[in-house]
Design a protein around this motif. Structure first.
Motif, short mmCIF file in Angstrom:
data_model
loop_
_atom_site.label_atom_id
_atom_site.label_comp_id
_atom_site.label_asym_id
_atom_site.label_seq_id
_atom_site.Cartn_x
_atom_site.Cartn_y
_atom_site.Cartn_z
N VAL A 178 30.25 -12.36 2.60
CA VAL A 178 28.81 -12.14 2.82
C VAL A 178 28.47 -11.29 3.61
CG1 VAL A 178 26.88 -13.73 3.49
CG2 VAL A 178 28.74 -14.84 2.34
N SER A 179 27.52 -10.37 3.32
CA SER A 179 27.00 -9.35 4.45
C SER A 179 25.91 -9.95 5.34
CB SER A 179 26.62 -8.27 3.47
OG SER A 179 25.61 -7.32 4.15
N GLY A 214 19.10 -11.41 10.52
CA GLY A 214 19.74 -12.75 10.23
C GLY A 214 19.92 -12.70 8.60
N ASP A 215 19.21 -12.14 7.95
CA ASP A 215 19.40 -12.18 6.48
C ASP A 215 20.80 -12.01 5.86
OD1 ASP A 215 16.83 -12.45 6.44
OD2 ASP A 215 16.26 -10.36 5.59
N LEU A 216 21.12 -12.70 4.89
CA LEU A 216 22.53 -12.82 4.28
C LEU A 216 22.22 -12.11 2.92
CD1 LEU A 216 23.80 -16.51 4.83
CD2 LEU A 216 23.97 -14.50 6.37
N ALA A 217 23.29 -11.40 2.25
CA ALA A 217 23.25 -10.71 1.05
C ALA A 217 24.64 -11.06 0.31
CB ALA A 217 23.22 -9.16 0.96
N LEU A 231 5.64 -19.82 11.83
CA LEU A 231 7.20 -19.97 11.76
C LEU A 231 7.91 -19.75 12.99
CD1 LEU A 231 9.48 -20.14 9.58
CD2 LEU A 231 9.25 -17.68 9.15
N VAL A 232 8.77 -20.94 13.30
CA VAL A 232 9.54 -20.94 14.40
C VAL A 232 10.84 -20.32 14.49
CG1 VAL A 232 10.44 -22.30 16.44
CG2 VAL A 232 8.32 -22.79 15.41
N TYR A 233 11.51 -20.79 13.11
CA TYR A 233 13.02 -20.04 12.89
C TYR A 233 13.24 -20.34 11.46
CZ TYR A 233 14.87 -24.84 14.01
OH TYR A 233 15.09 -26.32 13.99
N ALA A 234 14.42 -19.73 11.10
CA ALA A 234 14.85 -19.84 9.64
C ALA A 234 16.40 -19.77 9.84
CB ALA A 234 14.55 -18.65 8.87
N VAL A 235 16.77 -21.05 9.14
CA VAL A 235 18.49 -20.90 9.07
C VAL A 235 18.89 -20.57 7.41
CG1 VAL A 235 20.52 -22.47 9.12
CG2 VAL A 235 18.31 -22.95 10.62
N HIS A 236 19.83 -19.56 7.54
CA HIS A 236 20.44 -19.00 6.36
C HIS A 236 21.69 -19.49 6.46
CE1 HIS A 236 17.47 -15.65 5.93
NE2 HIS A 236 17.13 -15.77 7.36
N GLN A 237 22.04 -20.51 5.43
CA GLN A 237 23.40 -21.17 5.31
C GLN A 237 24.12 -20.69 4.22
OE1 GLN A 237 23.22 -25.30 6.94
NE2 GLN A 237 24.09 -26.15 4.90
N SER A 245 26.09 -20.37 9.37
CA SER A 245 25.07 -20.03 9.16
C SER A 245 24.12 -18.96 10.21
CB SER A 245 24.05 -21.30 9.40
OG SER A 245 24.18 -21.89 10.61
N THR A 246 23.44 -18.21 9.70
CA THR A 246 22.77 -17.46 10.85
C THR A 246 21.38 -18.13 10.99
OG1 THR A 246 21.70 -15.99 8.83
CG2 THR A 246 23.70 -15.15 10.15
N THR A 247 21.06 -18.02 12.51
CA THR A 247 19.69 -18.60 12.67
C THR A 247 18.73 -17.35 13.15
OG1 THR A 247 20.39 -20.76 13.03
CG2 THR A 247 18.43 -20.29 14.13
N THR A 248 17.49 -17.21 12.73
CA THR A 248 16.53 -16.30 13.37
C THR A 248 15.71 -17.07 13.86
OG1 THR A 248 17.29 -15.10 11.12
CG2 THR A 248 15.30 -14.21 12.51
#
Ligand code: M6P
Ligand code: ZN
Length: 188
Positions: free
Chosen positions: A10-11, A17-20, A48-54, A67-70
């Protein structure tokens, strides 16, 4: 016999924090956190406080979930934007955070109320041992982005934190981020 997973890569964009390819993204707005801030009524908007990309994998003890958290910059009253925070449902499961951008604090506490606050910034890995609840706090003015890895069966227990809070809160004291006793914290 269980079938093997296929290897994958995964990039990660360290700034956003975005994943590709992008995966399961969960957004948390202030309205999703009605019991987490001391004064949730300090704002009348719903940022929007945060986003989790799992990066999803089967939730077993042989997989590593990551996961990344932004976590965006901002405040609710004197409190900086932060994650909900949780214990793991399987209490002894540990977790590692590696910060990619921004500046934060990692607040950790045991069920007995012992507390530690560690710095989060690019280049630092934080180790959260089993049995310690954890919450990240963005104390800077740009997004705090970090990568987290834990054993995939850990699960999240949010209710204990919603009920009792953390022993300390991180506030802007006028001279920077400061950990102060949480007046609403209740010991078990
Ligand atoms: C990290 C990990 C995730 C967690 C996220 C946001 O990425 O600990 O498991 O979901 O931070 O924190 P919370 O779940 O407490 O909202
Ligand atoms: Zn966790």
């Amino acid at each position: 016999m269980t079938s093997l997973l296929n290897p994958f890569s995964v990039s990660i964009d360290p700034r956003s924090g975005d994943l590709a390819p992008d995966r399961n993204v969960q957004e948390r707005h202030l309205s999703d956190m009605p019991r987490h801030y001391l004064d949730a009524s300090a704002r009348d908007d719903d940022p929007l406080v945060y986003a989790v990309h799992q990066i999803d994998v089967p939730a077993t003890s042989s997989n590593l979930l990551s996961s990344t958290t932004t976590l965006y910059p901002g405040k609710v009253g004197l409190e900086y934007f932060m994650t909900k925070g949780h214990f793991h449902k399987v209490r002894d499961r540990a977790e590692i955070y590696y910060s990619l951008a921004g500046e934060g604090r990692l607040v950790m506490a045991t069920e007995e109320g012992e507390v530690r606050v560690e710095e989060m910034r690019p280049g630092i890995a934080n180790y959260v041992p089993g049995g310690w609840s954890h919450r990240s706090v963005n104390v800077g003015d740009s997004p705090l982005v970090f990568y987290a890895i834990y054993i995939a069966d850990a699960g999240q227990d949010y209710a204990t934190i919603e009920d009792k809070g953390f022993p300390v809160v991180i506030v802007d004291s006028g001279s920077g981020p400061t950990a102060v006793e949480n007046p609403r914290f209740s010991r078990s």
